[in-house]
Design a protein around this motif. Structure first.
Motif, PDB file in Angstrom:
ATOM      1  N   GLY A   1       0.836  -1.197   0.000  1.00  0.00           N
ATOM      2  CA  GLY A   1       0.000   0.000   0.000  1.00  0.00           C
ATOM      3  C   GLY A   1       0.867   1.242   0.000  1.00  0.00           C
ATOM      4  N   PHE A   2       0.264   2.377   0.366  1.00  0.00           N
ATOM      5  CA  PHE A   2       1.045   3.605   0.453  1.00  0.00           C
ATOM      6  C   PHE A   2       0.378   4.580   1.411  1.00  0.00           C
ATOM      7  CE2 PHE A   2      -1.920   4.250  -3.064  1.00  0.00           C
ATOM      8  CZ  PHE A   2      -2.404   5.539  -2.856  1.00  0.00           C
ATOM      9  N   ILE A   3       1.162   5.515   1.897  1.00  0.00           N
ATOM     10  CA  ILE A   3       0.646   6.529   2.808  1.00  0.00           C
ATOM     11  C   ILE A   3      -0.183   7.534   2.004  1.00  0.00           C
ATOM     12  CG2 ILE A   3       1.206   8.289   4.505  1.00  0.00           C
ATOM     13  CD1 ILE A   3       1.933   5.389   5.309  1.00  0.00           C
ATOM     14  N   GLU A   4      -1.439   7.647   2.372  1.00  0.00           N
ATOM     15  CA  GLU A   4      -2.360   8.500   1.620  1.00  0.00           C
ATOM     16  C   GLU A   4      -2.496   9.891   2.232  1.00  0.00           C
ATOM     17  OE1 GLU A   4      -6.920   7.794   1.195  1.00  0.00           O
ATOM     18  OE2 GLU A   4      -5.924   6.645  -0.398  1.00  0.00           O
TER      19      GLU A   4
ATOM     20  N   VAL B   1      -2.770   8.882  10.582  1.00  0.00           N
ATOM     21  CA  VAL B   1      -2.312   8.487   9.259  1.00  0.00           C
ATOM     22  C   VAL B   1      -3.379   7.670   8.523  1.00  0.00           C
ATOM     23  CG1 VAL B   1      -0.564   7.189   7.978  1.00  0.00           C
ATOM     24  CG2 VAL B   1       0.086   8.451  10.020  1.00  0.00           C
ATOM     25  N   THR B   2      -3.608   8.012   7.267  1.00  0.00           N
ATOM     26  CA  THR B   2      -4.473   7.214   6.396  1.00  0.00           C
ATOM     27  C   THR B   2      -3.596   6.414   5.449  1.00  0.00           C
ATOM     28  OG1 THR B   2      -6.210   8.907   6.474  1.00  0.00           O
ATOM     29  CG2 THR B   2      -6.342   7.258   4.715  1.00  0.00           C
ATOM     30  N   ILE B   3      -3.821   5.091   5.429  1.00  0.00           N
ATOM     31  CA  ILE B   3      -3.015   4.200   4.606  1.00  0.00           C
ATOM     32  C   ILE B   3      -3.885   3.559   3.539  1.00  0.00           C
ATOM     33  CG2 ILE B   3      -1.576   2.124   4.593  1.00  0.00           C
ATOM     34  CD1 ILE B   3      -0.796   2.794   7.470  1.00  0.00           C
ATOM     35  N   ASN B   4      -3.528   3.787   2.280  1.00  0.00           N
ATOM     36  CA  ASN B   4      -4.207   3.119   1.178  1.00  0.00           C
ATOM     37  C   ASN B   4      -3.718   1.680   1.135  1.00  0.00           C
ATOM     38  OD1 ASN B   4      -4.506   2.110  -1.705  1.00  0.00           O
ATOM     39  ND2 ASN B   4      -5.622   4.050  -1.840  1.00  0.00           N
ATOM     40  N   THR B   5      -4.646   0.721   1.117  1.00  0.00           N
ATOM     41  CA  THR B   5      -4.274  -0.683   1.285  1.00  0.00           C
ATOM     42  C   THR B   5      -4.100  -1.439  -0.029  1.00  0.00           C
ATOM     43  OG1 THR B   5      -6.625  -1.204   1.597  1.00  0.00           O
ATOM     44  CG2 THR B   5      -5.285  -0.871   3.570  1.00  0.00           C
ATOM     45  N   GLY B   6      -4.136  -0.745  -1.167  1.00  0.00           N
ATOM     46  CA  GLY B   6      -3.885  -1.410  -2.444  1.00  0.00           C
ATOM     47  C   GLY B   6      -4.824  -2.581  -2.675  1.00  0.00           C
ATOM     48  N   LYS B   7      -4.248  -3.761  -2.952  1.00  0.00           N
ATOM     49  CA  LYS B   7      -5.048  -4.943  -3.248  1.00  0.00           C
ATOM     50  C   LYS B   7      -5.371  -5.780  -2.008  1.00  0.00           C
ATOM     51  CE  LYS B   7      -1.132  -7.953  -4.414  1.00  0.00           C
ATOM     52  NZ  LYS B   7      -0.501  -8.784  -5.479  1.00  0.00           N
ATOM     53  N   LEU B   8      -5.072  -5.272  -0.816  1.00  0.00           N
ATOM     54  CA  LEU B   8      -5.356  -6.022   0.407  1.00  0.00           C
ATOM     55  C   LEU B   8      -6.854  -6.235   0.563  1.00  0.00           C
ATOM     56  CD1 LEU B   8      -3.953  -7.176   3.009  1.00  0.00           C
ATOM     57  CD2 LEU B   8      -4.608  -5.028   4.113  1.00  0.00           C
ATOM     58  N   ASP B   9      -7.261  -7.468   0.842  1.00  0.00           N
ATOM     59  CA  ASP B   9      -8.674  -7.782   1.067  1.00  0.00           C
ATOM     60  C   ASP B   9      -9.098  -7.209   2.409  1.00  0.00           C
ATOM     61  OD1 ASP B   9     -11.213  -8.811   1.275  1.00  0.00           O
ATOM     62  OD2 ASP B   9     -10.578 -10.909   1.488  1.00  0.00           O
ATOM     63  N   MET B  10      -9.954  -6.195   2.382  1.00  0.00           N
ATOM     64  CA  MET B  10     -10.396  -5.525   3.612  1.00  0.00           C
ATOM     65  C   MET B  10     -11.780  -5.978   4.045  1.00  0.00           C
ATOM     66  SD  MET B  10      -8.007  -3.370   4.599  1.00  0.00           S
ATOM     67  CE  MET B  10      -8.792  -2.017   5.480  1.00  0.00           C
TER      68      MET B  10
ATOM     69  N   ALA C   1      -6.456  -0.216  13.432  1.00  0.00           N
ATOM     70  CA  ALA C   1      -7.379   0.492  12.545  1.00  0.00           C
ATOM     71  C   ALA C   1      -8.464   1.175  13.369  1.00  0.00           C
ATOM     72  CB  ALA C   1      -8.006  -0.484  11.554  1.00  0.00           C
ATOM     73  N   ILE C   2      -8.518   2.506  13.322  1.00  0.00           N
ATOM     74  CA  ILE C   2      -9.533   3.235  14.087  1.00  0.00           C
ATOM     75  C   ILE C   2     -10.634   3.790  13.187  1.00  0.00           C
ATOM     76  CG2 ILE C   2      -7.939   3.804  15.952  1.00  0.00           C
ATOM     77  CD1 ILE C   2      -7.684   6.617  14.753  1.00  0.00           C
ATOM     78  N   GLU C   3     -10.376   3.799  11.881  1.00  0.00           N
ATOM     79  CA  GLU C   3     -11.391   4.155  10.889  1.00  0.00           C
ATOM     80  C   GLU C   3     -11.134   3.306   9.656  1.00  0.00           C
ATOM     81  OE1 GLU C   3     -11.549   8.334   9.970  1.00  0.00           O
ATOM     82  OE2 GLU C   3     -11.073   8.913  12.037  1.00  0.00           O
ATOM     83  N   LEU C   4     -12.207   2.979   8.933  1.00  0.00           N
ATOM     84  CA  LEU C   4     -12.079   2.177   7.726  1.00  0.00           C
ATOM     85  C   LEU C   4     -12.707   2.893   6.542  1.00  0.00           C
ATOM     86  CD1 LEU C   4     -13.055  -1.357   9.128  1.00  0.00           C
ATOM     87  CD2 LEU C   4     -10.753  -0.482   8.693  1.00  0.00           C
ATOM     88  N   GLY C   5     -11.983   2.856   5.400  1.00  0.00           N
ATOM     89  CA  GLY C   5     -12.534   3.365   4.156  1.00  0.00           C
ATOM     90  C   GLY C   5     -12.740   2.204   3.214  1.00  0.00           C
TER      91      GLY C   5
END
Length: 216
Positions: free
Chosen positions: A10-13, A24-33, A51-55
């Motif tokens: 992923g990457f830091i968004e 910090v918001t982290i984009n999780t790429g192809k990770l199955d969320m 994880a305190i918030e989920l997108g």
């Protein structure tokens, strides 16, 4: 707990500074969320974060001042790539080795060289971690479970096969890159067992007792 088998890059968004630490918001790429809930742990470059918030394809975590000071997280910026792994479940396969997600120190990449289709990396560990690193032992680098090939003082080498290099951030490493290191848990427990004060035994089972009762 984790296994050191990276599930996605992923990457830091987004980074928000909040009274000395980061949100910090982290984009999780192809990770199955699909199975991730608020409160779950996801390791980012080997750092266990809650994880305190989920997108839709991201999560938000607080990164403490302590974490920022003792890991490479303090160098993150928007766009920084990170290795991601969800916390281990009891029924999961242990493909790497047991990893806690608690970084022991920061190492520095000394050299990178291609060897046939693989790549060899030499990394220098902080002096306080050298004693825990052994040839053919396990080491976690930015969350990746790897086998130590050889050790020379505080410099150790690892061999990276094409799949691992393609699927993790290790492809971005170059001389001077700082990396999170977590040593093998077994090495730490062994040191504690050997260095702890030995209490006087109160057991009644002695060599004499065993001999008297037919054990020779």
């Amino acid at each position: 707990m984790f296994t050191g088998i990276i599930q996605a890059e992923g990457f830091i968004e987004k980074i928000e500074s909040r009274q000395g630490d980061w949100h910090v918001t982290i984009n999780t790429g192809k990770l199955d969320m699909s199975d991730v809930q608020i409160g779950d742990s996801i390791a980012a470059n080997g750092i266990c974060l809650t994880a305190i918030e989920l997108g839709g394809q991201s999560y938000v975590a607080d990164v403490s001042g302590e974490t920022l000071s003792v890991t490479t997280a303090g160098e993150w910026h928007v766009g920084t790539p990170v290795n991601l792994e969800k916390a281990l479940r009891l029924q999961d396969r242990l493909g790497g080795h047991l990893v806690s997600g608690h970084v022991d120190g920061v190492g520095v990449v000394k050299s990178v060289a291609q060897d046939a289709r693989s790549w060899r990396y030499e990394i220098e560990a902080p002096i306080e971690l050298c004693k825990y690193i052994a040839g053919k032992g396990s080491i976690c680098i930015n969350g990746i479970s790897l086998t130590v090939n050889q050790v020379d003082g505080c410099v150790f080498g690892v061999n990276i096969v094409p799949h691992t290099r393609q699927e993790t951030t290790i492809k971005h490493f170059k001389p001077g890159t700082q990396v999170n290191l977590e040593v093998d848990l077994l090495a730490r427990y062994l040191e504690r067992m050997l260095s702890a004060p030995q209490a006087e035994s109160t057991s009644k089972i002695t060599p004499e007792f065993l001999a008297e009762n037919g054990f020779k």
